[in-house]
Motif scaffolding. Structure first.
Motif, PDB file in Angstrom:
ATOM      1  N   TYR A 130       2.895  -2.312   5.099  1.00  0.00           N
ATOM      2  CA  TYR A 130       2.656  -0.952   5.567  1.00  0.00           C
ATOM      3  C   TYR A 130       2.971   0.005   4.423  1.00  0.00           C
ATOM      4  N   LYS A 131       2.068   0.950   4.142  1.00  0.00           N
ATOM      5  CA  LYS A 131       2.327   2.000   3.172  1.00  0.00           C
ATOM      6  C   LYS A 131       2.206   3.343   3.887  1.00  0.00           C
ATOM      7  N   TYR A 132       3.291   4.146   3.803  1.00  0.00           N
ATOM      8  CA  TYR A 132       3.365   5.398   4.533  1.00  0.00           C
ATOM      9  C   TYR A 132       3.124   6.585   3.594  1.00  0.00           C
ATOM     10  N   LYS A 133       2.555   7.638   4.154  1.00  0.00           N
ATOM     11  CA  LYS A 133       2.306   8.837   3.358  1.00  0.00           C
ATOM     12  C   LYS A 133       3.611   9.540   3.028  1.00  0.00           C
ATOM     13  N   TYR A 134       4.541   9.563   3.991  1.00  0.00           N
ATOM     14  CA  TYR A 134       5.845  10.193   3.796  1.00  0.00           C
ATOM     15  C   TYR A 134       6.937   9.162   4.069  1.00  0.00           C
ATOM     16  N   PRO A 135       8.142   9.367   3.564  1.00  0.00           N
ATOM     17  CA  PRO A 135       9.210   8.386   3.774  1.00  0.00           C
ATOM     18  C   PRO A 135       9.539   8.197   5.259  1.00  0.00           C
ATOM     19  N   GLU A 171       7.227   2.094   1.928  1.00  0.00           N
ATOM     20  CA  GLU A 171       6.503   0.826   2.035  1.00  0.00           C
ATOM     21  C   GLU A 171       7.372  -0.192   2.762  1.00  0.00           C
ATOM     22  N   LEU A 172       6.772  -0.920   3.695  1.00  0.00           N
ATOM     23  CA  LEU A 172       7.440  -2.005   4.401  1.00  0.00           C
ATOM     24  C   LEU A 172       6.642  -3.282   4.178  1.00  0.00           C
ATOM     25  N   VAL A 173       7.334  -4.310   3.704  1.00  0.00           N
ATOM     26  CA  VAL A 173       6.685  -5.597   3.473  1.00  0.00           C
ATOM     27  C   VAL A 173       7.409  -6.662   4.282  1.00  0.00           C
ATOM     28  N   VAL A 174       6.653  -7.370   5.103  1.00  0.00           N
ATOM     29  CA  VAL A 174       7.200  -8.470   5.901  1.00  0.00           C
ATOM     30  C   VAL A 174       6.385  -9.718   5.581  1.00  0.00           C
ATOM     31  N   GLU A 175       7.061 -10.723   5.051  1.00  0.00           N
ATOM     32  CA  GLU A 175       6.366 -11.950   4.657  1.00  0.00           C
ATOM     33  C   GLU A 175       6.975 -13.151   5.368  1.00  0.00           C
ATOM     34  N   ALA A 176       6.159 -13.839   6.149  1.00  0.00           N
ATOM     35  CA  ALA A 176       6.583 -15.049   6.857  1.00  0.00           C
ATOM     36  C   ALA A 176       6.044 -16.264   6.114  1.00  0.00           C
ATOM     37  N   ARG A 177       6.933 -17.217   5.854  1.00  0.00           N
ATOM     38  CA  ARG A 177       6.539 -18.461   5.191  1.00  0.00           C
ATOM     39  C   ARG A 177       6.913 -19.636   6.089  1.00  0.00           C
ATOM     40  N   SER A 178       5.932 -20.476   6.367  1.00  0.00           N
ATOM     41  CA  SER A 178       6.150 -21.587   7.290  1.00  0.00           C
ATOM     42  C   SER A 178       5.496 -22.847   6.759  1.00  0.00           C
ATOM     43  N   GLN A 179       6.015 -23.975   7.196  1.00  0.00           N
ATOM     44  CA  GLN A 179       5.382 -25.264   6.937  1.00  0.00           C
ATOM     45  C   GLN A 179       5.235 -25.985   8.273  1.00  0.00           C
ATOM     46  N   VAL A 180       4.007 -26.388   8.568  1.00  0.00           N
ATOM     47  CA  VAL A 180       3.696 -26.959   9.878  1.00  0.00           C
ATOM     48  C   VAL A 180       2.911 -28.246   9.702  1.00  0.00           C
ATOM     49  N   THR A 181       3.254 -29.241  10.495  1.00  0.00           N
ATOM     50  CA  THR A 181       2.521 -30.504  10.532  1.00  0.00           C
ATOM     51  C   THR A 181       1.675 -30.542  11.792  1.00  0.00           C
ATOM     52  N   THR A 186      -1.254   3.092   5.899  1.00  0.00           N
ATOM     53  CA  THR A 186      -2.276   2.063   5.735  1.00  0.00           C
ATOM     54  C   THR A 186      -1.629   0.707   6.000  1.00  0.00           C
ATOM     55  N   LEU A 187      -2.431  -0.220   6.455  1.00  0.00           N
ATOM     56  CA  LEU A 187      -1.949  -1.562   6.789  1.00  0.00           C
ATOM     57  C   LEU A 187      -2.785  -2.596   6.057  1.00  0.00           C
ATOM     58  N   LYS A 188      -2.117  -3.544   5.436  1.00  0.00           N
ATOM     59  CA  LYS A 188      -2.800  -4.653   4.768  1.00  0.00           C
ATOM     60  C   LYS A 188      -2.157  -5.958   5.206  1.00  0.00           C
ATOM     61  N   VAL A 189      -2.987  -6.913   5.628  1.00  0.00           N
ATOM     62  CA  VAL A 189      -2.500  -8.223   6.066  1.00  0.00           C
ATOM     63  C   VAL A 189      -3.208  -9.296   5.260  1.00  0.00           C
TER      64      VAL A 189
END
Length: 302
Positions: free
Chosen positions: A11-16, A72-82, A280-283
């Protein structure tokens, strides 16, 4: 098949933003036919408080609070799945769909009691005559439940066009039904509405879908997608998954993240912020196949 999955939301914000309270639903479920070996969630800026719990539907949620100003807020999920192919749907008996609908409210088994809640309206999905009429073209008298379900899936895939520009996360199934356009979330909502309008139980499933590069082209990092499909309940047999966006029965190319009554129950990231203004949102999602033994899978041009 073993997958390494990275799901990055920015997420990127125009204002804090001075304060943000968020909920992330980004940890894959562990259930047959796949198991989540490991999962971690990285958040920037670092939250001052962070807790995890399991919700009513069994999904794993992470609640976190950020109290420092940020644009800016960055959330990153990392997973390993079988994941292993699910063969159960190929061996189902021919229970007529009318019997499945009639059994649902009277079957006292734990599985049916849990499924019964998915037969009612939910915040984003309403029961309507037009949905029932559309579904009855597939759910003809005495037709086996799996056969009718797959036929409805095929018809939605054929009658509706994928178009990411005509709907938003707030678009109703009624609007999608009229426009005959939308994205995977919309098609899942429409199919669930159709099934519930016939007194059948159906839930919304969020997850990941493996994509394949064009022949002779390398796999693109971040080209895979977050996805949504449908799971319908048949008393005595369990849940039957179908993917109306692609007209397939999910197998080892689908990874389940969460499920609920509709998208609102399983949104990957939601919350409230103080400040920010426009944003703005980027995924970006990357679903890397590691093969059966943790080694990178060779890219095939077939």
């Amino acid at each position: 098949m073993i997958y390494k999955i990275t799901h990055r939301t920015t997420y990127k914000y125009k204002y804090p933003v001075s304060v943000g309270n968020h909920v992330a639903c980004l940890k894959p479920r562990s259930l047959p036919p796949h198991q989540s070996a490991q999962s971690e969630l990285q958040i920037f800026p670092a939250p001052v408080a962070r807790t995890e719990r399991v919700d009513f539907f069994g999904n794993r949620l992470c609640f976190f609070t950020i109290q420092e100003p940020h644009k800016e807020l960055v959330v990153e999920a990392r997973s390993q799945v079988t994941v292993e192919p699910d063969q159960t749907q190929n061996s189902l008996s021919t229970l007529p769909w009318e019997e499945a609908a009639a059994l649902l409210p009277i079957d006292k088994s734990p599985e049916s009691r849990e499924a019964y809640q998915f037969g009612f309206e939910s915040p984003r999905i309403r029961i309507r005559p037009e949905f029932a009429d559309y579904a009855l073209q597939s759910f003809t008298p005495r037709r086996p439940m799996p056969e009718a379900l797959i036929d409805l899936t095929k018809r939605i895939h054929s009658d509706f066009r994928f178009d990411s520009k005509v709907t938003t996360v707030r678009t109703t199934p009624e609007e999608v039904f009229k426009k005959r356009r939308g994205v995977c979330q919309d098609f899942a909502h429409v199919q669930i509405a159709c099934l519930r309008s016939l007194n059948l139980a159906a839930r919304y499933v969020s997850g990941y879908l493996r994509t394949y590069p064009p022949p002779g082209k390398p796999r693109l990092i971040g080209a895979d997608a977050s996805h949504a499909w449908v799971s319908a309940y048949c008393p005595g047999y369990g849940w039957l998954d179908v993917d109306p966006t692609n007209d397939v029965v999910p197998s080892d190319g689908h990874v389940t993240l969460a499920w609920g009554r509709d998208y609102g129950d399983v949104s990957p990231l939601r919350g409230l912020v103080l400040g920010g203004g426009a944003h703005t949102l980027k995924v970006a999602v990357d679903m890397e196949p590691l093969g059966s033994f943790g080694l990178p899978e060779a890219i095939s041009s077939n």
